[in-house]
Design an enzyme around this catalytic site. Structure first.
Site, short mmCIF file in Angstrom:
data_model
loop_
_atom_site.label_atom_id
_atom_site.label_comp_id
_atom_site.label_asym_id
_atom_site.label_seq_id
_atom_site.Cartn_x
_atom_site.Cartn_y
_atom_site.Cartn_z
N ARG A 37 0.83 -1.22 0.00
CA ARG A 37 0.00 0.00 0.00
C ARG A 37 0.86 1.26 0.00
O ARG A 37 0.50 2.26 -0.62
CB ARG A 37 -0.90 0.02 1.23
CG ARG A 37 -2.11 -0.86 1.09
CD ARG A 37 -2.97 -0.76 2.33
NE ARG A 37 -4.21 -1.51 2.14
CZ ARG A 37 -5.13 -1.64 3.06
NH1 ARG A 37 -4.97 -1.09 4.24
NH2 ARG A 37 -6.22 -2.33 2.81
N LYS A 198 -16.28 -14.43 6.37
CA LYS A 198 -17.49 -13.76 6.87
C LYS A 198 -18.52 -13.54 5.77
O LYS A 198 -18.43 -12.60 5.00
CB LYS A 198 -17.12 -12.42 7.50
CG LYS A 198 -16.72 -12.59 8.96
CD LYS A 198 -16.17 -11.33 9.51
CE LYS A 198 -17.04 -10.49 10.36
NZ LYS A 198 -16.35 -9.20 10.60
N GLY A 355 -7.27 -9.12 1.74
CA GLY A 355 -6.05 -9.23 2.54
C GLY A 355 -5.42 -10.60 2.52
O GLY A 355 -4.26 -10.77 2.11
N GLY A 378 -12.45 -4.44 2.37
CA GLY A 378 -13.85 -4.01 2.45
C GLY A 378 -14.27 -3.10 1.30
O GLY A 378 -15.38 -3.25 0.77
P1 ADP Z 1 -9.85 -11.90 2.42
O1 ADP Z 1 -9.15 -11.09 3.49
O2 ADP Z 1 -8.90 -12.35 1.37
O3 ADP Z 1 -11.07 -11.22 1.89
P2 ADP Z 1 -11.27 -13.37 4.41
O4 ADP Z 1 -10.80 -12.43 5.46
O5 ADP Z 1 -12.70 -13.36 4.06
O6 ADP Z 1 -10.38 -13.22 3.11
O7 ADP Z 1 -10.97 -14.87 4.84
C1 ADP Z 1 -9.68 -15.34 5.10
C2 ADP Z 1 -9.72 -16.40 6.15
O8 ADP Z 1 -10.67 -17.40 5.87
C3 ADP Z 1 -8.39 -17.11 6.26
O9 ADP Z 1 -7.75 -16.70 7.44
C4 ADP Z 1 -8.78 -18.61 6.30
O10 ADP Z 1 -8.13 -19.31 7.32
C5 ADP Z 1 -10.26 -18.56 6.54
N1 ADP Z 1 -10.99 -19.72 6.04
C6 ADP Z 1 -11.15 -20.10 4.76
N2 ADP Z 1 -11.84 -21.24 4.68
C7 ADP Z 1 -12.13 -21.61 5.94
C8 ADP Z 1 -12.83 -22.71 6.53
N3 ADP Z 1 -13.36 -23.66 5.79
N4 ADP Z 1 -12.93 -22.74 7.88
C9 ADP Z 1 -12.39 -21.77 8.63
N5 ADP Z 1 -11.73 -20.72 8.14
C10 ADP Z 1 -11.59 -20.63 6.82
C1 3PG Z 2 -8.45 -1.49 5.37
O1 3PG Z 2 -7.36 -1.87 5.82
O2 3PG Z 2 -9.28 -2.25 4.85
C2 3PG Z 2 -8.72 -0.02 5.38
O3 3PG Z 2 -7.58 0.70 5.77
C3 3PG Z 2 -9.90 0.32 6.27
O4 3PG Z 2 -9.59 0.05 7.60
P1 3PG Z 2 -10.75 -0.15 8.66
O5 3PG Z 2 -11.43 -1.43 8.32
O6 3PG Z 2 -10.08 -0.16 10.00
O7 3PG Z 2 -11.72 1.01 8.53
MG MG Z 3 -9.40 -10.80 5.50
#
Ligand code: ADP
Ligand code: 3PG
Ligand code: MG
Length: 397
Positions: A37, A198, A355, A378
């Site tokens: 970033r 989520k 992420g 997000g």
């Molecule tokens: P991103 O940040 O790429 O959008 P998310 O934050 O939605 O992804 O999800 C990432 C997390 O999802 C990872 O830490 C991974 O361990 C978890 N994950 C993926 N599949 C499963 C599962 N079947 N059970 C539990 N956790 C899972």
């Molecule tokens: C992010 O890392 O997704 C942005 O910097 C927004 O951060 P926040 O979810 O703490 O508002």
């Molecule tokens: Mg994530």
């Protein structure tokens, strides 16, 4: 979607430019874990410096909740930037007040000033007009180079645009151009792969892309919600109860566009020594899942998903297919990562974001393969929901 960018500013000489960046990076003992970033903002910063502007950088880091907390200081980021920008970076411990005002007054054209975490002030997250006004008093022009915070109606993203002429930085513009290509004028077949955890944060993306795309493939823990909707036994696997009903209605509505895994890898515990067993989804009604949880998609699903990836002309991927942080549960994620990235490098227009998803790309050292990798989490999701983000709206032509 047409936005005003800094390339359109006619005269930057001696102008104080307030650049909202997103330097919300993970720190471990003062060390920056992922610098992407920051690195991506360098193009905008050097452009402004070359045009003889005075650059004032503002950002948030973490969620200090309106309090001054040392662990959320941007100082380590200022140090990193100092080493990268070939110009000294002056750092001031507050984004407002006399010290900041003095530093701005002394700032010369071609210099960089970085101010401390915006979220040390309550006004930032409250989109407080007074806080925004005080920030705006520091500069002549406002530049938003923080696409990944554009889903937040915060003072430095939204309210501030009422007080200063507002433009997009190069990186923000690039995010908008590429993500927009996923929603408008895209080539078919268009395929989305959505995984991760989520469903509450991703269900609207699934809904929007089901309306527009040919196929939406769902993996990771997100798929569990659909399995429960289909009355399958997922044992100890995680899911969000409140979303099962919506998952069910999407399944009914989607008429074969919503593609779920055919099989899964399950384990008793989330650790690297836990043994893996493979189950067909159809068998989840009869096997004893009591002690198991789903940790990855299975090998049949990998091939099944590959067949959709292979035919796509537009592809977007967000969210790992399993608990990929543990090597033995990372097969599905690595497989999809390879296939999507290679196909995007080749015939399809492909975007990857999120992420953890980027961490998976990084691990395989193929981050340069997709046509575009978004640094937003997000904000990317909300953009793909079809929303006009509060940070983008004021930049529209
Ligand atoms: P991103 O940040 O790429 O959008 P998310 O934050 O939605 O992804 O999800 C990432 C997390 O999802 C990872 O830490 C991974 O361990 C978890 N994950 C993926 N599949 C499963 C599962 N079947 N059970 C539990 N956790 C899972
Ligand atoms: C992010 O890392 O997704 C942005 O910097 C927004 O951060 P926040 O979810 O703490 O508002
Ligand atoms: Mg994530």
């Amino acid at each position: 979607m047409n936005i005003r960018t800094i390339a359109q500013i006619k005269n930057l000489k001696n102008k104080a430019v307030l650049v909202r960046v997103d330097y919300n990076v993970a720190l471990k003992k003062g060390k920056i874990m992922e610098t992407e970033r920051i690195d991506r903002s360098l193009k905008t910063i050097s452009y402004l410096l070359k045009k003889k502007a005075k650059v004032i950088l503002i950002s948030h880091l973490g969620n200090p909740g309106g309090k001054v907390l040392n662990e959320f200081s941007l100082k380590p980021v200022a140090h990193y930037l100092d080493s990268k920008s070939h110009k000294p970076v002056i750092f001031i411990e507050d984004c407002l007040g006399t010290k900041a005002q003095d530093a701005v007054r002394k700032l010369k054209s071609g210099q960089i000033l970085m101010l401390e975490n915006l979220r040390f002030h309550e006004g930032e997250e409250k989109n407080d007009p007074k806080f925004a006004r005080n920030l705006s008093d520091l500069a002549d022009i406002y530049v938003n180079e923080a696409f990944s915070v554009c889903h937040r109606a915060h003072a430095s993203i939204s309210a501030i645009t009422k007080y200063l002429p507002a433009y997009a930085g190069f990186n923000l513009a690039n995010e908008v151009i590429n993500l927009n290509k996923l929603l408008k004028g895209f080539k078919r077949p268009a395929v989305a792969i959505i995984g991760g955890v989520k469903i509450s944060t991703k269900i609207k993306v699934i809904e929007n892309l089901l309306r527009r795309y040919d196929y939406v493939l769902v993996g990771g823990a997100l798929a569990n919600n659909f399995f429960v909707a289909k009355k399958l036994n997922i044992g100890k696997s995680i899911f969000e109860k409140e979303y099962v009903k919506l998952a069910n209605s999407l399944l009914l509505k989607s008429k074969g566009k919503l593609i779920l895994p055919l099989d899964v890898r399950v384990a008793k515990k989330i650790n690297k020594t836990s043994e893996i067993i493979k189950f067909n989804i159809a068998d989840l009604v009869k096997v004893n899942m009591k002690n198991y949880q789903i940790v990855d998609i299975g090998p049949k699903t990998e091939n099944y998903f590959e067949s959709f990836i292979h035919q796509s002309k537009t592809i977007v991927w967000n969210g790992p297919m399993g608990v990929f942080e543990i090597e033995s549960f990372s097969h599905g994620t690595n497989f999809i990562c390879q296939k999507v990235s290679a196909h995007a490098k080749g015939p399809a227009f492909g975007v990857v974001g999120g992420g953890e998803t980027i961490a998976a790309l990084d691990k395989l050292k193929i981050k340069s393969w997709p046509d575009f990798v978004s640094t937003a989490g997000g904000a990317m999701l909300e953009f793909l929901e079809g929303k006009i983000l509060p940070g983008i709206k004021p930049l529209l032509k």
